[in-house]
Design a protein around this motif. Structure first.
Motif, PDB file in Angstrom:
ATOM      1  N   PHE A  97       0.841  -1.210   0.000  1.00  0.00           N
ATOM      2  CA  PHE A  97       0.000   0.000   0.000  1.00  0.00           C
ATOM      3  C   PHE A  97       0.878   1.262   0.000  1.00  0.00           C
ATOM      4  N   TYR A  98       1.887   1.269   0.859  1.00  0.00           N
ATOM      5  CA  TYR A  98       2.806   2.424   0.872  1.00  0.00           C
ATOM      6  C   TYR A  98       3.583   2.509  -0.447  1.00  0.00           C
ATOM      7  N   HIS A  99       4.004   1.337  -0.936  1.00  0.00           N
ATOM      8  CA  HIS A  99       4.790   1.310  -2.168  1.00  0.00           C
ATOM      9  C   HIS A  99       4.005   1.922  -3.330  1.00  0.00           C
ATOM     10  N   ASP A 100       2.742   1.524  -3.450  1.00  0.00           N
ATOM     11  CA  ASP A 100       1.927   1.973  -4.581  1.00  0.00           C
ATOM     12  C   ASP A 100       1.534   3.439  -4.463  1.00  0.00           C
ATOM     13  N   ASN A 101       1.452   3.951  -3.229  1.00  0.00           N
ATOM     14  CA  ASN A 101       0.861   5.283  -3.030  1.00  0.00           C
ATOM     15  C   ASN A 101       1.797   6.271  -2.350  1.00  0.00           C
ATOM     16  N   ILE A 102       3.082   5.935  -2.281  1.00  0.00           N
ATOM     17  CA  ILE A 102       3.977   6.739  -1.440  1.00  0.00           C
ATOM     18  C   ILE A 102       3.981   8.221  -1.839  1.00  0.00           C
ATOM     19  N   GLU A 103       3.949   8.525  -3.126  1.00  0.00           N
ATOM     20  CA  GLU A 103       4.013   9.924  -3.548  1.00  0.00           C
ATOM     21  C   GLU A 103       2.783  10.701  -3.061  1.00  0.00           C
ATOM     22  N   ILE A 104       1.618  10.071  -3.186  1.00  0.00           N
ATOM     23  CA  ILE A 104       0.386  10.725  -2.738  1.00  0.00           C
ATOM     24  C   ILE A 104       0.336  10.747  -1.205  1.00  0.00           C
ATOM     25  N   LEU A 105       0.731   9.629  -0.581  1.00  0.00           N
ATOM     26  CA  LEU A 105       0.700   9.560   0.877  1.00  0.00           C
ATOM     27  C   LEU A 105       1.654  10.554   1.525  1.00  0.00           C
ATOM     28  N   LEU A 106       2.776  10.819   0.843  1.00  0.00           N
ATOM     29  CA  LEU A 106       3.741  11.758   1.433  1.00  0.00           C
ATOM     30  C   LEU A 106       3.117  13.135   1.628  1.00  0.00           C
ATOM     31  N   ILE A 107       2.187  13.479   0.743  1.00  0.00           N
ATOM     32  CA  ILE A 107       1.513  14.769   0.891  1.00  0.00           C
ATOM     33  C   ILE A 107       0.748  14.783   2.205  1.00  0.00           C
TER      34      ILE A 107
ATOM     35  N   CYS B 176       9.388   3.123   4.732  1.00  0.00           N
ATOM     36  CA  CYS B 176       8.756   4.176   3.910  1.00  0.00           C
ATOM     37  C   CYS B 176       9.581   5.458   3.908  1.00  0.00           C
ATOM     38  N   ALA B 177      10.196   5.757   5.043  1.00  0.00           N
ATOM     39  CA  ALA B 177      11.009   6.971   5.135  1.00  0.00           C
ATOM     40  C   ALA B 177      12.146   6.921   4.115  1.00  0.00           C
ATOM     41  N   VAL B 178      12.657   5.705   3.857  1.00  0.00           N
ATOM     42  CA  VAL B 178      13.723   5.548   2.865  1.00  0.00           C
ATOM     43  C   VAL B 178      13.141   5.573   1.445  1.00  0.00           C
ATOM     44  N   TRP B 179      11.966   4.992   1.280  1.00  0.00           N
ATOM     45  CA  TRP B 179      11.343   4.916  -0.049  1.00  0.00           C
ATOM     46  C   TRP B 179      11.048   6.285  -0.637  1.00  0.00           C
ATOM     47  N   ARG B 180      10.887   7.278   0.204  1.00  0.00           N
ATOM     48  CA  ARG B 180      10.568   8.588  -0.361  1.00  0.00           C
ATOM     49  C   ARG B 180      11.707   9.075  -1.265  1.00  0.00           C
ATOM     50  N   TYR B 181      12.902   8.541  -1.049  1.00  0.00           N
ATOM     51  CA  TYR B 181      14.045   8.942  -1.898  1.00  0.00           C
ATOM     52  C   TYR B 181      14.263   7.969  -3.046  1.00  0.00           C
ATOM     53  N   GLY B 182      13.500   6.880  -3.083  1.00  0.00           N
ATOM     54  CA  GLY B 182      13.653   5.906  -4.168  1.00  0.00           C
ATOM     55  C   GLY B 182      13.107   4.559  -3.736  1.00  0.00           C
ATOM     56  N   LYS B 183      12.218   4.015  -4.560  1.00  0.00           N
ATOM     57  CA  LYS B 183      11.577   2.751  -4.201  1.00  0.00           C
ATOM     58  C   LYS B 183      12.290   1.587  -4.875  1.00  0.00           C
ATOM     59  N   PRO B 184      12.381   0.433  -4.188  1.00  0.00           N
ATOM     60  CA  PRO B 184      12.861  -0.777  -4.842  1.00  0.00           C
ATOM     61  C   PRO B 184      11.707  -1.332  -5.675  1.00  0.00           C
ATOM     62  N   GLY B 185      11.901  -2.458  -6.352  1.00  0.00           N
ATOM     63  CA  GLY B 185      10.787  -3.113  -7.035  1.00  0.00           C
ATOM     64  C   GLY B 185       9.797  -3.633  -6.002  1.00  0.00           C
ATOM     65  N   ARG B 186       8.524  -3.725  -6.418  1.00  0.00           N
ATOM     66  CA  ARG B 186       7.473  -4.229  -5.535  1.00  0.00           C
ATOM     67  C   ARG B 186       7.775  -5.663  -5.109  1.00  0.00           C
ATOM     68  N   SER B 187       8.500  -6.403  -5.960  1.00  0.00           N
ATOM     69  CA  SER B 187       8.791  -7.813  -5.676  1.00  0.00           C
ATOM     70  C   SER B 187       9.826  -7.977  -4.560  1.00  0.00           C
ATOM     71  N   ASP B 188      10.466  -6.885  -4.166  1.00  0.00           N
ATOM     72  CA  ASP B 188      11.424  -6.963  -3.043  1.00  0.00           C
ATOM     73  C   ASP B 188      10.728  -6.966  -1.690  1.00  0.00           C
ATOM     74  N   ILE B 189       9.428  -6.662  -1.686  1.00  0.00           N
ATOM     75  CA  ILE B 189       8.726  -6.489  -0.406  1.00  0.00           C
ATOM     76  C   ILE B 189       8.746  -7.751   0.470  1.00  0.00           C
ATOM     77  N   PRO B 190       8.438  -8.937  -0.070  1.00  0.00           N
ATOM     78  CA  PRO B 190       8.442 -10.120   0.819  1.00  0.00           C
ATOM     79  C   PRO B 190       9.768 -10.334   1.570  1.00  0.00           C
ATOM     80  N   SER B 191      10.890 -10.074   0.904  1.00  0.00           N
ATOM     81  CA  SER B 191      12.161 -10.299   1.610  1.00  0.00           C
ATOM     82  C   SER B 191      12.399  -9.217   2.670  1.00  0.00           C
ATOM     83  N   ILE B 192      11.878  -8.009   2.440  1.00  0.00           N
ATOM     84  CA  ILE B 192      11.942  -6.972   3.484  1.00  0.00           C
ATOM     85  C   ILE B 192      11.135  -7.429   4.695  1.00  0.00           C
TER      86      ILE B 192
END
Lengths: 201, 201
Positions: A97-107, B176-192
């Motif tokens: 959810f955060y991954h898909d919407n992070i740009e909008i959620l950051l607002i 999420c705080a890190v993702w604001r500067y750049g997201k990994p692929g969505r497929s990396d989520i399970p290993s996180i």
């Protein structure tokens, strides 16, 4: 007739939301109704006919996402899995959810955590500024040590240094969130630290 | 003469801070200058002679703590330890700082995280309220699953259910705080997710 009109209204609103989402992803909280109207080649007053303002647009974009998220969270529990697997799937759905919407959620999140998300920000309260200074000082020093610990193989994790720092910080903050309702003895702290560090070994 | 006067002023200020700290610990952000004056059996206008208001008192109480904290953080790095041990000691010092000052810090943190620390609070923005609703909904469901997973021995941790929930939430927020500067692929989520859950096994 009314149904056709209603349908056209819905189509127009959907087109506006789609354009608005792109603008919001690109410009973040600096986006204006004017930017969105311009992208759609319509005048601002027409845009206001469909949406009363940016907050309404933001809300409409997220509404569907929140709905899907809630369904998802409930669905996970319906299957008969081990509880720990349910938990992991919930964590996955939250992160997606955060991954898909992070740009909008950051607002939104920038409103809730202004000082954490906009490092340059200052408050009028000296106590808050000092708190943030000590927070950032500790972060800088920790980040250096994390880099060295990763280089020397003392930490074994796939996480990048920033991700180690922020997950550790987040977990520490989680500990404090619980302490507000009751603190353990101070002597329990080292074992809490050990447990948090298991994330990185 | 001037030195004696200065010394007396300092002593008076110290006595006020000591009384104020007790009041603040007890009454939190609802404490007033009147409460503090009453506890000291002095009138409010005299109190204002020593401190311009509650923010100044709050700041004076925390000033020494921030100073000790910074010294501590620097000292830890001066000894020659493995970097991972430096990190653990830093985490310990941060947690001790929160432990010792949580009641006073909550007055500050409530300003920085109002919606997270005061669950009943509502914002004027529907998007923010919906975000918080989905946040609390997920928390309630996760807490249930955490309890069941602990009872069934699926999670092996000394943490109480609330502590598991909040450290997990904090760590997710760190991601999420890190993702604001750049997201990994969505497929990396399970290993996180797997890596975050190592905290509890």
């Amino acid at each position: 007739m009314a149904t056709t009109k209603q349908k056209r209204l819905e189509q127009k609103r959907a087109a506006i939301l789609s354009a608005a989402e792109q603008i919001l992803i690109r410009r973040g909280k600096n986006a204006t109704m004017g930017d969105i109207a311009q992208a759609l080649d319509m005048d601002k007053s027409s845009l206001y006919y469909y949406f009363k303002g940016l907050p309404e647009i933001l809300n409409a974009i997220l509404d569907k996402e929140y709905y899907d998220f809630s369904l998802n969270i409930h669905d996970i529990r319906r299957d008969n899995k081990a509880h720990v697997d349910v938990l992991k799937e919930m964590a996955r759905v939250i992160l997606e959810f955060y991954h898909d919407n992070i740009e909008i959620l950051l607002i939104i999140l920038t409103r809730i955590f202004p000082l954490f998300l906009e490092p340059g920000n200052r408050e009028e309260s000296t106590a808050i500024n000092n708190y943030m200074d000590s927070y950032h000082l500790a972060n800088d020093l920790m980040l250096e040590e994390i880099r060295l610990a990763l280089q020397g193989g003392e930490l074994a994790t796939e996480f990048a240094p920033e991700l180690v720092l922020q997950t550790l910080r987040g977990a520490i903050f989680g500990v404090c969130a619980v302490w507000r309702y009751g603190k353990p003895g101070r002597s329990d702290i080292p074992s809490i630290v050990e447990q948090l560090f298991r994330m990185y070994v």
